[in-house]
Design an enzyme around this catalytic site. Sequence first.
Site, mmCIF file in Angstrom:
data_model
loop_
_atom_site.group_PDB
_atom_site.id
_atom_site.type_symbol
_atom_site.label_atom_id
_atom_site.label_comp_id
_atom_site.label_asym_id
_atom_site.label_seq_id
_atom_site.Cartn_x
_atom_site.Cartn_y
_atom_site.Cartn_z
ATOM 1 N N ASP A 1 -0.282 5.201 0.740
ATOM 2 C CA ASP A 1 -0.591 6.224 1.745
ATOM 3 C C ASP A 1 -0.711 5.607 3.133
ATOM 4 O O ASP A 1 -1.502 4.681 3.348
ATOM 5 C CB ASP A 1 -1.891 6.944 1.379
ATOM 6 C CG ASP A 1 -1.757 7.715 0.088
ATOM 7 O OD1 ASP A 1 -1.256 8.844 0.139
ATOM 8 O OD2 ASP A 1 -2.149 7.192 -0.964
ATOM 9 N N ASP B 1 0.863 -1.173 0.000
ATOM 10 C CA ASP B 1 0.000 0.000 0.000
ATOM 11 C C ASP B 1 0.908 1.234 0.000
ATOM 12 O O ASP B 1 2.107 1.134 0.278
ATOM 13 C CB ASP B 1 -0.904 -0.042 1.233
ATOM 14 C CG ASP B 1 -1.762 1.188 1.368
ATOM 15 O OD1 ASP B 1 -2.453 1.545 0.388
ATOM 16 O OD2 ASP B 1 -1.738 1.821 2.450
ATOM 17 N N ASP C 1 -2.048 -0.315 5.965
ATOM 18 C CA ASP C 1 -2.333 0.383 7.218
ATOM 19 C C ASP C 1 -3.801 0.664 7.492
ATOM 20 O O ASP C 1 -4.137 1.160 8.565
ATOM 21 C CB ASP C 1 -1.613 1.735 7.216
ATOM 22 C CG ASP C 1 -2.291 2.742 6.290
ATOM 23 O OD1 ASP C 1 -2.731 3.811 6.759
ATOM 24 O OD2 ASP C 1 -2.406 2.448 5.090
#
Length: 249
Positions: free
Chosen positions: A19, A17, A196
């Site tokens: 961001d 991922d 996240d």
Amino acid sequence: MIETLPPPSLEWCLFLDVDGTLIELTDTPFETCADADLKALLGEVAERLGGAVALVSGRSIEYLDALFAPLRLPAAGLHGVERRKATGVMHGASFVDSQLDPARMALGALVKARPGTLLEDKGRTVAVHFRMAPECEANVRDTVIAVASQLGSNYHIQEGNMMLEIKPRGFTKDAAIKAFMQEPPFSGRTPVFVGDDLTDLDGIKIVEDLGGISIAVGDRVHGQYRAENPAAVRAWLQGIATLHDSHRA
């Protein structure tokens, strides 16, 4: 979750991922910047793993290419709506979905009336961010739910960190990862996913189901391992970048 990250291996393939994982979250999605050191690091890691590194993001692939230029990695964008294979072949062409026009109008009116909220139009998905106006969450949520309900069963809501996004149903990060795992240079390797946010739960689950490794960044989601922040992820990636062939089992 195990706080000490797993020791690096040349047998891995990575699904990352962006961001909140590689780059710290910013107040708006338009402020994100990838520094030269991160680009160089990702290039080194990809070289060490024979190209088996893919970005798996809610961003569009076009945006990812601009963010990490001149680096062009295999990628799944818009939570799996579009995917670029290691060969460069694209699946899920980028276009402006006119069926989302009513959502664009309604959500545009919403953010105009709620200072601090932000509309992000990605062509095939639309998202409302409320990081700078957390007090608007309930109103944003109610409006997005109402708007999505008018679009029919082909669309659904993807929830993220201080964000709600309307996207086409049937496209997920886990489906993108499964597709990558059927293709070189990913096939035959142990998958590792790092993410996240709630948008990463599918990715975490699929790599675990495939016998791979999941790493959660921060405290929003849970994986087999935990990295405190993007800086910790970068430090861990440095270990992969410095591997030598003698480490291969």
